[in-house]
Design a protein around this motif. Structure first.
Motif, PDB file in Angstrom:
ATOM      1  N   ARG A 184      79.529  42.838   1.042  1.00  0.00           N
ATOM      2  CA  ARG A 184      78.400  43.670   1.460  1.00  0.00           C
ATOM      3  C   ARG A 184      78.538  44.075   2.925  1.00  0.00           C
ATOM      4  O   ARG A 184      78.196  45.197   3.309  1.00  0.00           O
ATOM      5  N   GLU A 185      79.071  43.159   3.721  1.00  0.00           N
ATOM      6  CA  GLU A 185      79.306  43.472   5.138  1.00  0.00           C
ATOM      7  C   GLU A 185      80.349  44.577   5.270  1.00  0.00           C
ATOM      8  O   GLU A 185      80.196  45.508   6.076  1.00  0.00           O
ATOM      9  N   VAL A 186      81.416  44.483   4.473  1.00  0.00           N
ATOM     10  CA  VAL A 186      82.456  45.510   4.514  1.00  0.00           C
ATOM     11  C   VAL A 186      81.908  46.852   4.040  1.00  0.00           C
ATOM     12  O   VAL A 186      82.215  47.905   4.623  1.00  0.00           O
ATOM     13  N   LEU A 187      81.084  46.838   3.008  1.00  0.00           N
ATOM     14  CA  LEU A 187      80.481  48.078   2.512  1.00  0.00           C
ATOM     15  C   LEU A 187      79.636  48.742   3.599  1.00  0.00           C
ATOM     16  O   LEU A 187      79.748  49.954   3.844  1.00  0.00           O
ATOM     17  N   ALA A 188      78.803  47.953   4.263  1.00  0.00           N
ATOM     18  CA  ALA A 188      77.959  48.509   5.323  1.00  0.00           C
ATOM     19  C   ALA A 188      78.810  49.047   6.467  1.00  0.00           C
ATOM     20  O   ALA A 188      78.551  50.132   7.006  1.00  0.00           O
ATOM     21  N   GLU A 189      79.844  48.300   6.853  1.00  0.00           N
ATOM     22  CA  GLU A 189      80.725  48.752   7.926  1.00  0.00           C
ATOM     23  C   GLU A 189      81.424  50.050   7.554  1.00  0.00           C
ATOM     24  O   GLU A 189      81.553  50.968   8.377  1.00  0.00           O
ATOM     25  N   THR A 190      81.887  50.139   6.313  1.00  0.00           N
ATOM     26  CA  THR A 190      82.608  51.331   5.870  1.00  0.00           C
ATOM     27  C   THR A 190      81.700  52.555   5.887  1.00  0.00           C
ATOM     28  O   THR A 190      82.110  53.645   6.307  1.00  0.00           O
ATOM     29  N   ALA A 191      80.454  52.385   5.451  1.00  0.00           N
ATOM     30  CA  ALA A 191      79.504  53.493   5.506  1.00  0.00           C
ATOM     31  C   ALA A 191      79.251  53.923   6.954  1.00  0.00           C
ATOM     32  O   ALA A 191      79.183  55.120   7.262  1.00  0.00           O
ATOM     33  N   GLU A 192      79.125  52.962   7.848  1.00  0.00           N
ATOM     34  CA  GLU A 192      78.913  53.278   9.264  1.00  0.00           C
ATOM     35  C   GLU A 192      80.120  54.004   9.843  1.00  0.00           C
ATOM     36  O   GLU A 192      79.967  54.971  10.607  1.00  0.00           O
ATOM     37  N   ARG A 193      81.332  53.547   9.486  1.00  0.00           N
ATOM     38  CA  ARG A 193      82.527  54.217   9.977  1.00  0.00           C
ATOM     39  C   ARG A 193      82.619  55.633   9.431  1.00  0.00           C
ATOM     40  O   ARG A 193      83.065  56.566  10.131  1.00  0.00           O
ATOM     41  N   PHE A 194      82.231  55.816   8.186  1.00  0.00           N
ATOM     42  CA  PHE A 194      82.247  57.155   7.597  1.00  0.00           C
ATOM     43  C   PHE A 194      81.371  58.102   8.418  1.00  0.00           C
ATOM     44  O   PHE A 194      81.784  59.228   8.732  1.00  0.00           O
TER      45      PHE A 194
END
Length: 276
Positions: free
Chosen positions: A261-271
């Motif tokens: 879930r942390e990686v998902l949130a980070e990936t959305a933020e990076r996007f």
């Protein structure tokens, strides 16, 4: 975070999450698009997965992967065609119109790149009409040349389009993936070529970070961590007329070792931070 309407999380980016966990995390984060992979979908059940994502209001942007067409043995080639028909059926059941193809490397003992590519064309001549009948488009993904021997003899968008253009655009197009094409000075012109023909079927992001890990497969970097200007490549595909979802597809052991879930949130933020 701001607008995530075009953001799609490819399942492989957070493969540590089960399908129900991924769906829940997307719903909680306001993410409406996912790209799925056949193996975890088959393990959970194709019909069950279709219901799960449908009930959550998620759009399946792509299914990965079909392909591996380059075998010389006739029985192996027939088996590959059968498996790809199943992949088309799965894509249709999941509600996505795009099946991503990794075309296959050189068969053991072969050095014939041209022959391998012609066998891909032979397979597409069979699968293209089948896919169209089921409302699915085939998206040839060129992979970086370091994969040519064992995974994909299609290494450039030029090669991918030379194959795709033998068939109607509603049957066969291409995948534009930053990780695999960022090094190629010809790629921008080929993106325009693909756009002119209506053949950009999906657009994927991953960054190039070095050193590459042993085996190189799991070296796809989190966007923003490497050498690729994501905005530049987004400008190319949008100038070519692409308005669809943008998937982030990462194979990365360090990311997989973290909380999904942390990686998902980070990936959305990076996007949001690294696209227009």
């Amino acid at each position: 975070m701001t607008d995530l309407s075009r953001f799609s999380i490819n399942q492989m980016t957070v493969k540590q999450l089960s399908l129900p966990e991924l769906v829940d995390a997307c719903r909680e984060s306001g993410i409406g698009n996912v790209g799925l992979w056949r193996e975890p979908v088959q393990s959970y059940g194709v019909e069950e997965t279709a219901k799960l994502v449908r009930d959550a209001g998620l759009t399946v942007t792509t299914l990965c992967r079909g392909g591996f067409f380059t075998a010389i043995d006739s029985d192996e080639r027939a088996a590959a065609l059968d498996d790809n028909r199943r992949a088309v059926d799965e894509a249709a059941t999941l509600g996505t119109d795009t099946l991503v193809l990794v075309s296959g490397g050189l068969p053991a003992g072969s050095k014939d790149l041209h022959g391998a590519r012609e066998r891909i064309a032979d397979a597409l001549s069979v699968l293209g009409p089948y896919a169209e009948e089921h409302g699915v488009k085939l998206a040839i993904e060129p992979l970086h040349p370091m994969y040519a021997s064992d995974r994909c003899v299609v290494s450039t968008l030029t090669q991918a389009l030379d194959l795709a253009e033998r068939f109607p655009a509603q049957q066969v197009g291409v995948t534009v993936d930053t990780y695999h094409i960022w090094w190629d000075d010809n790629a921008p012109a080929q993106i325009a070529r693909a756009g002119d023909g209506g053949r950009i079927h999906t657009f994927q992001l991953a960054d190039w970070t070095t050193p590459l890990p042993e085996g190189v497969l799991n070296g796809r970097g989190q966007i923003g961590d490497g050498s690729i200007d994501m905005r530049e490549w987004q400008r190319y595909v949008e100038a070519a007329g692409y308005t669809g979802a943008i998937e982030v597809e990462l194979f990365n052991d360090a990311l997989w070792a973290r909380d999904g879930r942390e990686v998902l949130a980070e990936t959305a933020e990076r996007f949001v931070a690294h696209t227009l």
